[in-house]
Design a protein around this motif. Structure first.
Motif, PDB file in Angstrom:
ATOM      1  N   MET A  67       0.854  -1.183   0.000  1.00  0.00           N
ATOM      2  CA  MET A  67       0.000   0.000   0.000  1.00  0.00           C
ATOM      3  C   MET A  67       0.890   1.233   0.000  1.00  0.00           C
ATOM      4  N   SER A  68       0.553   2.200  -0.802  1.00  0.00           N
ATOM      5  CA  SER A  68       1.373   3.398  -0.881  1.00  0.00           C
ATOM      6  C   SER A  68       1.215   4.226   0.390  1.00  0.00           C
ATOM      7  N   GLN A  69       2.267   4.983   0.692  1.00  0.00           N
ATOM      8  CA  GLN A  69       2.254   5.821   1.894  1.00  0.00           C
ATOM      9  C   GLN A  69       1.128   6.857   1.818  1.00  0.00           C
ATOM     10  N   SER A  70       0.833   7.348   0.618  1.00  0.00           N
ATOM     11  CA  SER A  70      -0.194   8.375   0.487  1.00  0.00           C
ATOM     12  C   SER A  70      -1.579   7.844   0.840  1.00  0.00           C
ATOM     13  N   ALA A  71      -1.751   6.532   0.835  1.00  0.00           N
ATOM     14  CA  ALA A  71      -3.045   5.956   1.199  1.00  0.00           C
ATOM     15  C   ALA A  71      -3.254   5.960   2.711  1.00  0.00           C
ATOM     16  N   ASN A  72      -2.176   6.031   3.481  1.00  0.00           N
ATOM     17  CA  ASN A  72      -2.263   5.997   4.944  1.00  0.00           C
ATOM     18  C   ASN A  72      -2.412   7.405   5.490  1.00  0.00           C
ATOM     19  N   ARG A  73      -3.530   8.031   5.096  1.00  0.00           N
ATOM     20  CA  ARG A  73      -3.714   9.415   5.513  1.00  0.00           C
ATOM     21  C   ARG A  73      -5.186   9.796   5.466  1.00  0.00           C
ATOM     22  N   LEU A  74      -5.474  10.948   6.073  1.00  0.00           N
ATOM     23  CA  LEU A  74      -6.808  11.538   6.007  1.00  0.00           C
ATOM     24  C   LEU A  74      -6.826  12.547   4.864  1.00  0.00           C
ATOM     25  N   CYS A  75      -7.881  12.501   4.059  1.00  0.00           N
ATOM     26  CA  CYS A  75      -8.001  13.445   2.946  1.00  0.00           C
ATOM     27  C   CYS A  75      -9.130  14.451   3.178  1.00  0.00           C
ATOM     28  N   ARG A  76      -9.979  14.183   4.166  1.00  0.00           N
ATOM     29  CA  ARG A  76     -11.085  15.097   4.477  1.00  0.00           C
ATOM     30  C   ARG A  76     -11.430  14.945   5.958  1.00  0.00           C
ATOM     31  N   ILE A  77     -11.798  16.068   6.579  1.00  0.00           N
ATOM     32  CA  ILE A  77     -12.171  16.054   7.995  1.00  0.00           C
ATOM     33  C   ILE A  77     -13.430  16.889   8.164  1.00  0.00           C
ATOM     34  N   ASP A  78     -14.445  16.266   8.724  1.00  0.00           N
ATOM     35  CA  ASP A  78     -15.685  16.961   9.034  1.00  0.00           C
ATOM     36  C   ASP A  78     -15.900  16.883  10.541  1.00  0.00           C
ATOM     37  N   ILE A  79     -16.336  17.989  11.124  1.00  0.00           N
ATOM     38  CA  ILE A  79     -16.584  18.042  12.560  1.00  0.00           C
ATOM     39  C   ILE A  79     -18.052  18.368  12.772  1.00  0.00           C
ATOM     40  N   ASP A  80     -18.736  17.478  13.470  1.00  0.00           N
ATOM     41  CA  ASP A  80     -20.150  17.713  13.769  1.00  0.00           C
ATOM     42  C   ASP A  80     -20.238  18.360  15.147  1.00  0.00           C
ATOM     43  N   ASP A  81     -20.336  19.675  15.142  1.00  0.00           N
ATOM     44  CA  ASP A  81     -20.466  20.412  16.405  1.00  0.00           C
ATOM     45  C   ASP A  81     -21.837  21.069  16.494  1.00  0.00           C
ATOM     46  N   SER A  82     -22.805  20.517  15.760  1.00  0.00           N
ATOM     47  CA  SER A  82     -24.137  21.128  15.672  1.00  0.00           C
ATOM     48  C   SER A  82     -24.850  21.191  17.022  1.00  0.00           C
ATOM     49  N   ALA A  83     -24.490  20.321  17.959  1.00  0.00           N
ATOM     50  CA  ALA A  83     -25.160  20.315  19.262  1.00  0.00           C
ATOM     51  C   ALA A  83     -24.422  21.177  20.287  1.00  0.00           C
ATOM     52  N   LEU A  84     -23.396  21.878  19.854  1.00  0.00           N
ATOM     53  CA  LEU A  84     -22.570  22.656  20.778  1.00  0.00           C
ATOM     54  C   LEU A  84     -22.775  24.150  20.582  1.00  0.00           C
ATOM     55  N   PRO A  85     -22.503  24.946  21.632  1.00  0.00           N
ATOM     56  CA  PRO A  85     -22.531  26.398  21.444  1.00  0.00           C
ATOM     57  C   PRO A  85     -21.399  26.800  20.501  1.00  0.00           C
ATOM     58  N   PRO A  86     -21.516  27.957  19.854  1.00  0.00           N
ATOM     59  CA  PRO A  86     -20.459  28.391  18.938  1.00  0.00           C
ATOM     60  C   PRO A  86     -19.129  28.533  19.680  1.00  0.00           C
ATOM     61  N   PRO A  87     -18.021  28.130  19.043  1.00  0.00           N
ATOM     62  CA  PRO A  87     -16.717  28.261  19.704  1.00  0.00           C
ATOM     63  C   PRO A  87     -16.263  29.717  19.739  1.00  0.00           C
ATOM     64  N   SER A  88     -15.359  30.015  20.672  1.00  0.00           N
ATOM     65  CA  SER A  88     -14.769  31.357  20.739  1.00  0.00           C
ATOM     66  C   SER A  88     -13.935  31.567  19.470  1.00  0.00           C
ATOM     67  N   PRO A  89     -13.650  32.822  19.122  1.00  0.00           N
ATOM     68  CA  PRO A  89     -12.817  33.065  17.933  1.00  0.00           C
ATOM     69  C   PRO A  89     -11.450  32.371  18.016  1.00  0.00           C
ATOM     70  N   GLU A  90     -10.855  32.329  19.224  1.00  0.00           N
ATOM     71  CA  GLU A  90      -9.546  31.677  19.378  1.00  0.00           C
ATOM     72  C   GLU A  90      -9.649  30.176  19.123  1.00  0.00           C
ATOM     73  N   ILE A  91     -10.692  29.538  19.668  1.00  0.00           N
ATOM     74  CA  ILE A  91     -10.877  28.097  19.487  1.00  0.00           C
ATOM     75  C   ILE A  91     -11.190  27.797  18.017  1.00  0.00           C
ATOM     76  N   GLU A  92     -12.004  28.642  17.399  1.00  0.00           N
ATOM     77  CA  GLU A  92     -12.324  28.464  15.976  1.00  0.00           C
ATOM     78  C   GLU A  92     -11.058  28.563  15.131  1.00  0.00           C
ATOM     79  N   GLN A  93     -10.187  29.510  15.457  1.00  0.00           N
ATOM     80  CA  GLN A  93      -8.918  29.653  14.725  1.00  0.00           C
ATOM     81  C   GLN A  93      -8.033  28.429  14.947  1.00  0.00           C
ATOM     82  N   ASP A  94      -7.931  27.950  16.195  1.00  0.00           N
ATOM     83  CA  ASP A  94      -7.157  26.732  16.489  1.00  0.00           C
ATOM     84  C   ASP A  94      -7.665  25.566  15.653  1.00  0.00           C
TER      85      ASP A  94
END
Length: 162
Positions: free
Chosen positions: A1-28
Motif C-alpha cells: 500500500m502506498s504511503q499516500s493511502a495511509n492518511r486523512l483526505c477530508r475532515i468533518d466536525i459535527d459540532d451542531s449540538a454545541l454552542p459556537p466556539p470562541s474566535p480563538e478556538i475556531e482559529q485553532d
C-alpha cells in the motif's frame, strides 16, 4: 500500500449540538484541520484476517451519547469503520488545556515574551499529554503519529466542553 493511502483526505466536525466556539478556538480548529490535511499519518489495521481498507480516508468527528465518535469512510464516501471512545480519559486534559489556553491568550495581550513562552511551553506539554492519551485510546483501531494525534486532540477540544 502506498504511503499516500495511509492518511486523512477530508475532515468533518459535527459540532451542531454545541454552542459556537470562541474566535480563538475556531482559529485553532481551522489551523488544526489545515495542518492535518497538509500532513498526517492515519492507518487502519486489518481486523480478524481482513485486509486493511484502502485509504486515503475521510474522517467525521462527533460526540454522541457522551462518546467521541470517529466515523471513517473512503475518499469516495464508502463507510470503512466507526469507533467510539469514552470521553472520560480526555476530560481533565481538555479542561487543563482550555485553562492554559485562556492564560496564554491573556498573556499574549499583556505579558513580556519570556512569560508568554513559559505559558506556551506548559500549553504544549498539556497538548502532548492529550495526544498521547488519544494514541493510547486508538490502539488497535487506528494508528496515528504524534503530530496527527496533536492536531486531532485540538479538534477533540473543539467538541468536548472544557
Amino acid at each position: 500500500m502506498s504511503q499516500s493511502a495511509n492518511r486523512l483526505c477530508r475532515i468533518d466536525i459535527d459540532d451542531s449540538a454545541l454552542p459556537p466556539p470562541s474566535p480563538e478556538i475556531e482559529q485553532d480548529r481551522r489551523v488544526a484541520v489545515f495542518d492535518l490535511l497538509e500532513d498526517n499519518s492515519f492507518t487502519l489495521p486489518g481486523r480478524e484476517g481482513q485486509d486493511i481498507p484502502p485509504g486515503p480516508y475521510a474522517l467525521a468527528l462527533a460526540v454522541r451519547e457522551k462518546r467521541l465518535v470517529f466515523d471513517i469512510a473512503t475518499e469516495s464516501g464508502s463507510k470503512v469503520a466507526e469507533f467510539h471512545l469514552s470521553l472520560g480519559p480526555f476530560r481533565q486534559t481538555v479542561k487543563d488545556y482550555f485553562q492554559i489556553c485562556t492564560s496564554y491568550f491573556d498573556a499574549v495581550k499583556r505579558l513580556p515574551p519570556a512569560q508568554i513562552e513559559a505559558i506556551d511551553m506548559a500549553r504544549r506539554g498539556i497538548h502532548n499529554e492529550g495526544a498521547r492519551t488519544l494514541q493510547e485510546r486508538l490502539e488497535g483501531k487506528a494508528e496515528v503519529d504524534i503530530d496527527t494525534a496533536r492536531r486531532l486532540f485540538t479538534l477533540i477540544c473543539a467538541l468536548v466542553p472544557g
